[in-house]
Design a protein around this motif. Structure first.
Motif, PDB file in Angstrom:
ATOM      1  N   ASP A  40       0.832  -1.200   0.000  1.00 42.96           N
ATOM      2  CA  ASP A  40       0.000   0.000   0.000  1.00 42.96           C
ATOM      3  C   ASP A  40       0.867   1.251   0.000  1.00 42.96           C
ATOM      4  O   ASP A  40       2.013   1.230   0.446  1.00 42.96           O
ATOM      5  CB  ASP A  40      -0.912   0.017   1.229  1.00 42.96           C
ATOM      6  CG  ASP A  40      -1.973  -1.069   1.166  1.00 42.96           C
ATOM      7  OD1 ASP A  40      -2.312  -1.505   0.052  1.00 42.96           O
ATOM      8  OD2 ASP A  40      -2.461  -1.468   2.247  1.00 42.96           O
ATOM      9  N   ILE A  41       0.287   2.355  -0.453  1.00 41.50           N
ATOM     10  CA  ILE A  41       1.062   3.591  -0.573  1.00 41.50           C
ATOM     11  C   ILE A  41       1.518   4.112   0.789  1.00 41.50           C
ATOM     12  O   ILE A  41       2.604   4.643   0.928  1.00 41.50           O
ATOM     13  CB  ILE A  41       0.284   4.656  -1.366  1.00 41.50           C
ATOM     14  CG1 ILE A  41       1.199   5.809  -1.732  1.00 41.50           C
ATOM     15  CG2 ILE A  41      -0.933   5.151  -0.607  1.00 41.50           C
ATOM     16  CD1 ILE A  41       0.713   6.667  -2.849  1.00 41.50           C
ATOM     17  N   PHE A  42       0.680   3.966   1.821  1.00 40.54           N
ATOM     18  CA  PHE A  42       1.053   4.410   3.162  1.00 40.54           C
ATOM     19  C   PHE A  42       1.152   3.233   4.129  1.00 40.54           C
ATOM     20  O   PHE A  42       0.754   3.319   5.285  1.00 40.54           O
ATOM     21  CB  PHE A  42       0.053   5.442   3.685  1.00 40.54           C
ATOM     22  CG  PHE A  42       0.051   6.718   2.893  1.00 40.54           C
ATOM     23  CD1 PHE A  42       1.201   7.471   2.764  1.00 40.54           C
ATOM     24  CD2 PHE A  42      -1.098   7.161   2.272  1.00 40.54           C
ATOM     25  CE1 PHE A  42       1.210   8.642   2.030  1.00 40.54           C
ATOM     26  CE2 PHE A  42      -1.109   8.327   1.541  1.00 40.54           C
ATOM     27  CZ  PHE A  42       0.044   9.083   1.414  1.00 40.54           C
ATOM     28  N   ALA A  43       1.724   2.145   3.658  1.00 40.64           N
ATOM     29  CA  ALA A  43       1.859   0.932   4.478  1.00 40.64           C
ATOM     30  C   ALA A  43       2.783   1.193   5.658  1.00 40.64           C
ATOM     31  O   ALA A  43       3.782   1.896   5.543  1.00 40.64           O
ATOM     32  CB  ALA A  43       2.407  -0.213   3.640  1.00 40.64           C
ATOM     33  N   THR A  54      10.690   3.133   5.215  1.00 42.74           N
ATOM     34  CA  THR A  54      10.061   3.850   4.116  1.00 42.74           C
ATOM     35  C   THR A  54       8.827   3.089   3.665  1.00 42.74           C
ATOM     36  O   THR A  54       8.585   1.956   4.076  1.00 42.74           O
ATOM     37  CB  THR A  54      11.031   4.052   2.932  1.00 42.74           C
ATOM     38  OG1 THR A  54      10.436   4.915   1.974  1.00 42.74           O
ATOM     39  CG2 THR A  54      11.412   2.745   2.286  1.00 42.74           C
ATOM     40  N   ASN A  55       8.053   3.716   2.829  1.00 41.59           N
ATOM     41  CA  ASN A  55       6.947   3.062   2.145  1.00 41.59           C
ATOM     42  C   ASN A  55       6.819   3.702   0.769  1.00 41.59           C
ATOM     43  O   ASN A  55       7.618   4.563   0.392  1.00 41.59           O
ATOM     44  CB  ASN A  55       5.652   3.140   2.968  1.00 41.59           C
ATOM     45  CG  ASN A  55       5.210   4.556   3.265  1.00 41.59           C
ATOM     46  OD1 ASN A  55       5.668   5.511   2.653  1.00 41.59           O
ATOM     47  ND2 ASN A  55       4.323   4.687   4.224  1.00 41.59           N
ATOM     48  N   LEU A  56       5.832   3.279   0.029  1.00 41.96           N
ATOM     49  CA  LEU A  56       5.675   3.760  -1.343  1.00 41.96           C
ATOM     50  C   LEU A  56       5.459   5.270  -1.382  1.00 41.96           C
ATOM     51  O   LEU A  56       5.999   5.964  -2.241  1.00 41.96           O
ATOM     52  CB  LEU A  56       4.513   3.021  -2.010  1.00 41.96           C
ATOM     53  CG  LEU A  56       4.381   3.128  -3.512  1.00 41.96           C
ATOM     54  CD1 LEU A  56       5.636   2.641  -4.201  1.00 41.96           C
ATOM     55  CD2 LEU A  56       3.175   2.334  -3.983  1.00 41.96           C
ATOM     56  N   GLY A  57       4.692   5.797  -0.424  1.00 40.18           N
ATOM     57  CA  GLY A  57       4.417   7.233  -0.387  1.00 40.18           C
ATOM     58  C   GLY A  57       5.671   8.057  -0.158  1.00 40.18           C
ATOM     59  O   GLY A  57       5.917   9.053  -0.844  1.00 40.18           O
ATOM     60  N   PHE A  58       6.482   7.654   0.812  1.00 38.83           N
ATOM     61  CA  PHE A  58       7.705   8.409   1.083  1.00 38.83           C
ATOM     62  C   PHE A  58       8.729   8.214  -0.027  1.00 38.83           C
ATOM     63  O   PHE A  58       9.511   9.124  -0.313  1.00 38.83           O
ATOM     64  CB  PHE A  58       8.293   8.028   2.441  1.00 38.83           C
ATOM     65  CG  PHE A  58       9.462   8.884   2.833  1.00 38.83           C
ATOM     66  CD1 PHE A  58       9.328  10.255   2.938  1.00 38.83           C
ATOM     67  CD2 PHE A  58      10.701   8.329   3.091  1.00 38.83           C
ATOM     68  CE1 PHE A  58      10.399  11.058   3.285  1.00 38.83           C
ATOM     69  CE2 PHE A  58      11.773   9.109   3.442  1.00 38.83           C
ATOM     70  CZ  PHE A  58      11.627  10.484   3.545  1.00 38.83           C
TER      71      PHE A  58
END
Length: 151
Positions: A40-43, A54-58
């Motif tokens: 997910d983007i904010f996993a 980190t995650n996809l959003g960052f």
């Protein structure tokens, strides 16, 4: 702003440092994009890149920040000063907000304490780069020199 140095002798070094900060953000973002692909983007999981959470959003945000810093550095003409100072203040706010929400569900960028330290350090480096890489005319440099000597 008469207190901001104009045509500082070490300006090329500061611009190079700014470019390295931008390059770091791009590399970190690309590696984060690879490591967090499919989540997910904010996993909020245990995804780490270069020891930082980190995650996809960052990862996407890091790529955008890095490209903006690199573009400003390449263009120059005081556009890099504005970009570096704006992004430095934005990263300071982001780092302090994430520090406040580090162990809560509001940690949307999956920061760890190491990620926070790196973001806050790089924001201060960008602020320094933005303040010492200003280019101006000889009259502006002379005004800065006179103001500096008054203090």
């Amino acid at each position: 702003m008469a207190h901001t140095p104009v045509n500082h002798p070490a300006r090329p070094i500061y611009r190079a440092i700014g470019g390295l900060v931008g390059l770091y953000f791009v590399v970190f973002g690309v590696l984060g994009l690879i490591a967090s692909a499919g989540s997910d983007i904010f996993a909020q999981d245990d995804t780490k890149v270069l020891g930082q959470g980190t995650n996809l959003g960052f990862a996407l945000l890091s790529i955008v920040i890095g490209i903006a810093v690199l573009a400003g550095t390449a263009i120059g003409r005081n556009l890099d000063v504005a970009i570096n100072q704006f992004l430095a203040y934005a990263l300071l706010v982001l780092g302090l907000a994430e520090l406040a929400f580090l162990r809560t569900d509001a940690n949307i960028f999956n920061f760890t304490i190491l990620t926070d330290i790196v973001v806050l350090t790089l924001s201060l480096v960008l602020l320094m780069v933005g303040m010492y890489s200003k280019v101006g005319t000889d009259e502006e440099k002379e005004a800065w020199q006179k103001a500096r000597l008054v203090l």
